[in-house]
Enzyme design. Sequence first.
Site, PDB file in Angstrom:
ATOM      1  CB  ILE A 118      -0.971  -0.012   1.207  1.00  5.51           C
ATOM      2  CG1 ILE A 118      -1.982   1.140   1.119  1.00  5.51           C
ATOM      3  CG2 ILE A 118      -0.230  -0.049   2.530  1.00  5.51           C
ATOM      4  CD1 ILE A 118      -3.141   1.034   2.102  1.00  5.51           C
ATOM      5  CB  CYS A 119       1.117   4.113   0.849  1.00  6.33           C
ATOM      6  SG  CYS A 119       1.607   5.831   1.061  1.00  6.33           S
ATOM      7  CG  HIS A 120       5.477   6.126  -0.862  1.00  4.51           C
ATOM      8  ND1 HIS A 120       4.396   6.816  -0.352  1.00  4.51           N
ATOM      9  CD2 HIS A 120       6.178   7.031  -1.593  1.00  4.51           C
ATOM     10  CE1 HIS A 120       4.447   8.069  -0.743  1.00  4.51           C
ATOM     11  NE2 HIS A 120       5.505   8.235  -1.503  1.00  4.51           N
TER      12      HIS A 120
END
Length: 195
Positions: A118-120
């Site tokens: 998730i995200c980075h």
Amino acid sequence: MPEIQQAKILIVATDGYEEKELTVPLETLRGKGATVHVAAPEKTREPGVIKGWDGQKQPEDWGRTVQVDRKINEVKAADYDAIVLPGGVINPDHLRVDQAVLSLVRDFAGQGKVVAAICHGPWILVEAGLAKGRRMTSFKSIRTDVENAGAQWLDQEVVTDKGIVTSRSPDDLDAFVAKIVEEVREPGHGDRRVA
């Protein structure tokens, strides 16, 4: 694949993880009955724990600590059903240059296990060579990195492609965790193994 109550899930992180992106999957998956371990590299800010990053607590942005259950060199993909890679900027930036982490992530994918980032966190998938030819999402600031690695980037709360689960940000955590549970339970999603 097992029901979530029999599942073993590994969360891999180090200092600087986005606090909610580790704690929400950890607490939610444990709450559903899964065995969840947190693994980190040998060197962390404090022995036996990793410290989150919470931009809401300025100027002191370091957030909660989470107990580390295992060191990266003590875990293997064969012992788990899924791996979860939280984001933040600091955490995946350190992990994507850790060869033991990259090897572990490749092992999960090679064995057809669920790999969730998730995200980075998709930065780690890019470095592990798992993005090419897949549909993925991520935090918008690394979209170009994901596309340059050969993935088709989609602006959706959760994207799944042959067992690789990706989401954009903490706003997508409910969908992200729900998709991890679904993928662990359902083996009929085609061949997940990566050559």
